[in-house]
Write a protein that holds these residues in place. Structure first.
Motif, PDB file in Angstrom:
ATOM      1  N   GLU A 683       0.863  -1.118  -0.037  1.00 21.95           N
ATOM      2  CA  GLU A 683      -0.023   0.079  -0.024  1.00 21.95           C
ATOM      3  C   GLU A 683       1.037   1.011  -0.021  1.00 21.95           C
ATOM      4  O   GLU A 683       0.556   2.111  -0.707  1.00 21.95           O
ATOM      5  CB  GLU A 683      -0.810   0.086   1.495  1.00 21.95           C
ATOM      6  N   GLU A 684       1.879   1.158   0.782  1.00 23.05           N
ATOM      7  CA  GLU A 684       3.050   2.327   0.744  1.00 23.05           C
ATOM      8  C   GLU A 684       3.561   2.636  -0.828  1.00 23.05           C
ATOM      9  O   GLU A 684       3.806   3.479  -1.175  1.00 23.05           O
ATOM     10  CB  GLU A 684       3.785   2.271   2.147  1.00 23.05           C
ATOM     11  N   PHE A 685       3.741   1.410  -1.363  1.00 24.17           N
ATOM     12  CA  PHE A 685       4.395   1.473  -2.651  1.00 24.17           C
ATOM     13  C   PHE A 685       3.481   2.412  -3.701  1.00 24.17           C
ATOM     14  O   PHE A 685       3.925   3.171  -4.509  1.00 24.17           O
ATOM     15  CB  PHE A 685       4.882   0.058  -3.089  1.00 24.17           C
ATOM     16  N   LEU A 686       2.281   2.140  -3.449  1.00 27.67           N
ATOM     17  CA  LEU A 686       1.352   2.604  -4.455  1.00 27.67           C
ATOM     18  C   LEU A 686       1.124   4.203  -4.206  1.00 27.67           C
ATOM     19  O   LEU A 686       0.523   4.668  -5.323  1.00 27.67           O
ATOM     20  CB  LEU A 686       0.007   2.038  -4.300  1.00 27.67           C
ATOM     21  N   VAL A 687       1.510   4.837  -3.294  1.00 27.87           N
ATOM     22  CA  VAL A 687       1.325   6.092  -2.730  1.00 27.87           C
ATOM     23  C   VAL A 687       2.659   6.811  -2.788  1.00 27.87           C
ATOM     24  O   VAL A 687       2.876   8.052  -2.365  1.00 27.87           O
ATOM     25  CB  VAL A 687       0.621   6.268  -1.483  1.00 27.87           C
ATOM     26  N   SER A 688       3.702   6.068  -3.255  1.00 28.28           N
ATOM     27  CA  SER A 688       5.197   6.526  -3.019  1.00 28.28           C
ATOM     28  C   SER A 688       5.300   7.824  -3.930  1.00 28.28           C
ATOM     29  O   SER A 688       4.709   7.866  -5.029  1.00 28.28           O
ATOM     30  CB  SER A 688       6.159   5.412  -3.569  1.00 28.28           C
ATOM     31  N   PRO A 689       5.860   8.861  -3.429  1.00 30.56           N
ATOM     32  CA  PRO A 689       6.173  10.065  -4.152  1.00 30.56           C
ATOM     33  C   PRO A 689       7.013   9.975  -5.435  1.00 30.56           C
ATOM     34  O   PRO A 689       6.964  10.713  -6.433  1.00 30.56           O
ATOM     35  CB  PRO A 689       6.928  10.975  -3.242  1.00 30.56           C
ATOM     36  N   ARG A 690       7.568   8.658  -5.352  1.00 32.56           N
ATOM     37  CA  ARG A 690       8.499   8.362  -6.540  1.00 32.56           C
ATOM     38  C   ARG A 690       7.854   7.786  -7.873  1.00 32.56           C
ATOM     39  O   ARG A 690       8.214   7.895  -8.969  1.00 32.56           O
ATOM     40  CB  ARG A 690       9.390   7.049  -6.298  1.00 32.56           C
ATOM     41  N   LEU A 691       6.236   7.618  -7.781  1.00 29.40           N
ATOM     42  CA  LEU A 691       5.436   7.171  -8.843  1.00 29.40           C
ATOM     43  C   LEU A 691       4.529   8.555  -9.329  1.00 29.40           C
ATOM     44  O   LEU A 691       3.965   9.025  -8.454  1.00 29.40           O
ATOM     45  CB  LEU A 691       4.481   6.113  -8.163  1.00 29.40           C
ATOM     46  N   LYS A 692       5.169   8.937 -10.347  1.00 30.18           N
ATOM     47  CA  LYS A 692       4.368  10.131 -10.890  1.00 30.18           C
ATOM     48  C   LYS A 692       3.205   9.656 -12.060  1.00 30.18           C
ATOM     49  O   LYS A 692       3.587   8.708 -13.000  1.00 30.18           O
ATOM     50  CB  LYS A 692       5.365  11.086 -11.671  1.00 30.18           C
ATOM     51  N   LEU A 693       2.191  10.064 -11.755  1.00 29.51           N
ATOM     52  CA  LEU A 693       1.133   9.549 -12.690  1.00 29.51           C
ATOM     53  C   LEU A 693       1.163  10.006 -14.205  1.00 29.51           C
ATOM     54  O   LEU A 693       1.352  11.368 -14.013  1.00 29.51           O
ATOM     55  CB  LEU A 693      -0.367  10.108 -12.150  1.00 29.51           C
TER      56      LEU A 693
END
Length: 710
Positions: A683-693
């Motif tokens: 769950e933390e991976f999905l909201v990581s700031p490293r992921l830019k939509l």
């Protein structure tokens, strides 16, 4: 012998009454439970056709290439039969056998090209052209030599009726087969693995995709078809095995049955009718002909298995080593298609050994040396089968340490497979059908036919259950010296395969080889009734013909009205391939966007999506039964930051998150595979700031990974 005399007439009348009552009662009950309702289904059919012209150009090339492949497969198979000094005559009845052998040769060629990293279009074109020229030269040479010979066509009205029905079902199936593939198993590994091999120009290990390590003979043909003419030709290969099964059933019966009595005097059913009719009994089954249109392998397994059984019966009849070698060739092809063929090949070797012991005890000795063949024949068959299938098992040993990967986990190294995955697979298999008990084994023919939606929703039609009481007549066939050994072999394989299916994975599609064997046995029974009481044979044929009509109507109705989207517009070229796929697969627009936007060399991490086919860039993906790829990364690292470092090492710069698909099974099948701390990290991976939509398409989220430190 015929039922003559007063007692014989009484028995004949009682049997006739029983057959009529059974036909009427069974067909009435079955139809009341599963009415076709053709008018209701076709009432608004065609209203959603687009206003566009017909364009058949996209389907012409795959069909042409498939016909040419049939042509030189026959040529290759004929050369092998010549080496073995086996001459099937008339060739018009036995052509399916050399075609199957030739296709097996092609699959081996593709395998070794793949192992050497030579899966290039140019190389396959050279091979294709060379084989086509050689086959054409051989064909015209034979035509010149045999220009005065001709064989009488089967022009009986009953035979023509069978061929017409076969052609009608076949045309609808051809149309459906020429639509883009959308079925899960094909998208997950049957076509996905060839796609990845073609990208890499060679065959390698695909991590977290356990079933791409199964024997892959049919997938090698898919690989060849996809390189030569796209996935339409790959699907045509599977449909071609449906045709080959029907003609091989006909060849089987043609060889082991003889015409007795005056056909003109006796009239219907003629021997030629029963030869074709028995193949149609199998071919019309909805679970068979519908599945034949998908990019699966089940009909390929069935075809090579029947080739093995056929050649085993030929050996029992001839007792010549060349037929044992032929049996080994088909056995190797069967072993190279599916793991379930391993116990069947072992059963065949055991059967031939037992039959040879009885032959030896009866006083017959081998002509050269007087030594019985009870040990030598099974050894020849088993060794040739093993040698020809061995490349797949050696590949598994090299990649995973387990020749039967992912099966037999308890005895061999698991590689990416685990006890958790094995338990998950076993639990999913147990959900199919009914609990494995002796009582349910006895009732399983009734369950599998009338409650077929519990068996992965593959409809077996009424034929198998309808014919079940008459299959007991196979015991009577043991008195016929001509068919005694082949009947024993058919009964043994039918029972053995059925028991294996019941205690294994209860999906009706896995019963296809059983349906095929019983179709051959049904042909024997019809021939026997035809000799002993023609009227019983006629009534039985009438009942079976109604079963065929029902199965054919169901299959045609399902393909034309229940498939979503309708296959006719895309087949006729009135609808584009992309438009069809966008309606069939809700995530396909996201894949199309990814293919257009992301370079092929940049890898994509897939979450919530197991279907890897149609992705052009490299992908990190896991199969349904394997450890989810994100969970695999979590378990290999201590923090999520290490996950991003691992992704960077693998050249993965994007995430494809199919939330809509994951939501369908998350609570039941996805979340339970995680421990609490593992799911928290997910769950933390999905909201990581490293992921830019990057963009969102419906319920699919595509992220770009930023690797710069914050």
């Amino acid at each position: 012998m015929k039922l003559n005399g007063k007692t014989g007439k009484i028995i004949s009348i009682l049997m006739m009454a029983g057959v009529i009552l059974w036909c009427g009662f069974f067909l009435l009950v079955y139809y009341r439970q599963s009415p076709l309702r053709l008018i209701a289904y076709f009432q608004d059919w065609g209203n959603d056709f687009p206003d566009a012209g017909v364009n058949l150009v996209p389907i012409i090339l795959p069909v042409i290439f498939m016909i040419l492949t049939f042509f030189f497969s026959y040529f290759l198979g004929e050369q092998i039969l010549k080496l073995l000094k086996i001459d099937f005559t008339p060739k018009s009845r036995y052509w399916a056998a050399p075609v199957l052998i030739g296709m097996f040769v092609i699959s081996l060629v593709i395998y070794f090209l793949g192992i050497m990293g030579l899966l290039y279009l140019g190389i396959l074109r050279i091979i294709f052209i060379f084989l086509s020229i050689a086959a054409a030269a051989d064909f015209f040479l034979k035509l010149f030599r045999n220009r005065r010979r001709s064989s009488a066509p089967e022009n009986n009205p009953d035979v023509i009726l069978c061929w017409a029905l076969f052609a009608a079902v076949g045309m609808v199936c051809l149309m459906y087969a020429l639509t883009p593939p959308v079925q899960s198993d094909g998208l997950r590994y049957h076509l996905f693995a060839p796609q990845e091999y073609i990208k890499a120009r060679g065959i390698g290990y695909l991590s977290l995709s356990a079933f791409t390590n199964s024997p892959f003979t049919i997938e090698m043909l898919f690989t060849y078809g996809m390189i030569v003419s796209g996935d339409s030709m790959a699907k045509l290969f599977h449909l071609s095995f449906w045709i080959l099964c029907i003609f091989l059933i006909r060849a089987f019966l043609c060889h082991f049955t003889v015409d007795s009595g005056n056909t003109k005097r006796e009239g219907f059913p003629s021997r030629d009718f029963i030869l074709v009719f028995s193949g149609l009994l199998f071919g019309a089954i909805p679970a068979v002909c519908i599945l034949a249109c998908w990019s699966f392998i089940d009909l390929g397994v069935a075809a090579y298995f029947l080739g093995f059984v056929f050649s085993l019966c030929l050996y029992c009849e001839k007792r010549e080593r060349r037929y044992a070698i032929l049996c080994g060739i088909f056995g190797g092809a069967a072993l190279g298609t599916k793991y379930t063929m391993l116990p069947m090949i072992l059963l065949g070797c055991l059967l031939i050994g037992v039959l040879e012991i009885f032959q030896a005890n009866s006083g017959e000795k081998e002509k050269s040396g007087g030594i019985p063949l009870f040990f030598r024949a099974p050894l020849v068959i088993g060794m040739i089968s093993l040698i020809l299938a061995l490349p797949w098992y050696i590949k598994n040993i090299i990649h995973t340490g387990n020749p039967f990967y992912p099966l037999m986990y308890k005895w061999f190294d698991g590689k990416d497979w685990s006890a958790e995955n094995a338990a998950f697979y076993a639990a999913k298999a147990a959900e199919k059908g009914f609990p494995r008990t002796v009582a349910n084994l006895i009732l399983s023919p009734l369950h599998a036919t009338l409650l077929w939606r519990k068996f992965e929703s593959f409809n077996p039609g009424p034929y198998a259950l309808f014919m079940l009481p008459f299959l007991l007549w196979g015991i009577v066939l043991l008195n016929d010296k001509k068919t005694r050994k082949s009947t024993i072999i058919l009964i043994a394989f039918s029972l053995g395969y059925y028991v294996m299916w019941f205690w294994g994975y209860q999906s009706n599609r896995f019963l296809i080889p059983f349906f095929m064997l019983t179709a051959v046995l049904s042909g024997f029974i019809l021939m026997d009734f035809r000799k002993k009481d023609i009227w019983i044979c006629r009534v039985l044929c009438a009942g079976l013909f109604l079963c065929i009509l029902y199965s054919s109507a169901f299959s045609i109705r399902w393909i034309l009205t229940e498939t979503n989207p309708n296959p006719v517009p895309v087949f006729l070229g009135m609808e584009t391939r992309d438009h069809y796929l966008s309606k069939a697969l809700d995530y396909y627009p996201a894949i199309r966007a990814v293919n257009e936007d992301i370079p092929p060399k940049e890898a994509i991490l897939c979450i919530g999506e197991h279907r890897g086919y149609y992705f052009k860039p490299r992908i990190l993906i896991s199969d349904w039964f394997d450890t989810p790829v994100i969970l695999d990364f979590i378990r290999k690292t201590n923090t999520n930051e290490e996950i991003f470092d691992l992704l960077k090492e693998r050249g993965c710069a994007h995430v494809f998150y199919n939330k809509g698909e994951l939501d369908k099974y998350a609570e039941r099948y996805f979340k339970p595979r995680f421990k609490d701390d593992e799911y928290r990290r997910f769950e933390e991976f999905l909201v990581s700031p490293r992921l830019k939509l990057r963009y969102r398409i419906d319920k699919v989220y595509i992220y770009t990974i930023t690797f710069q430190p914050f």
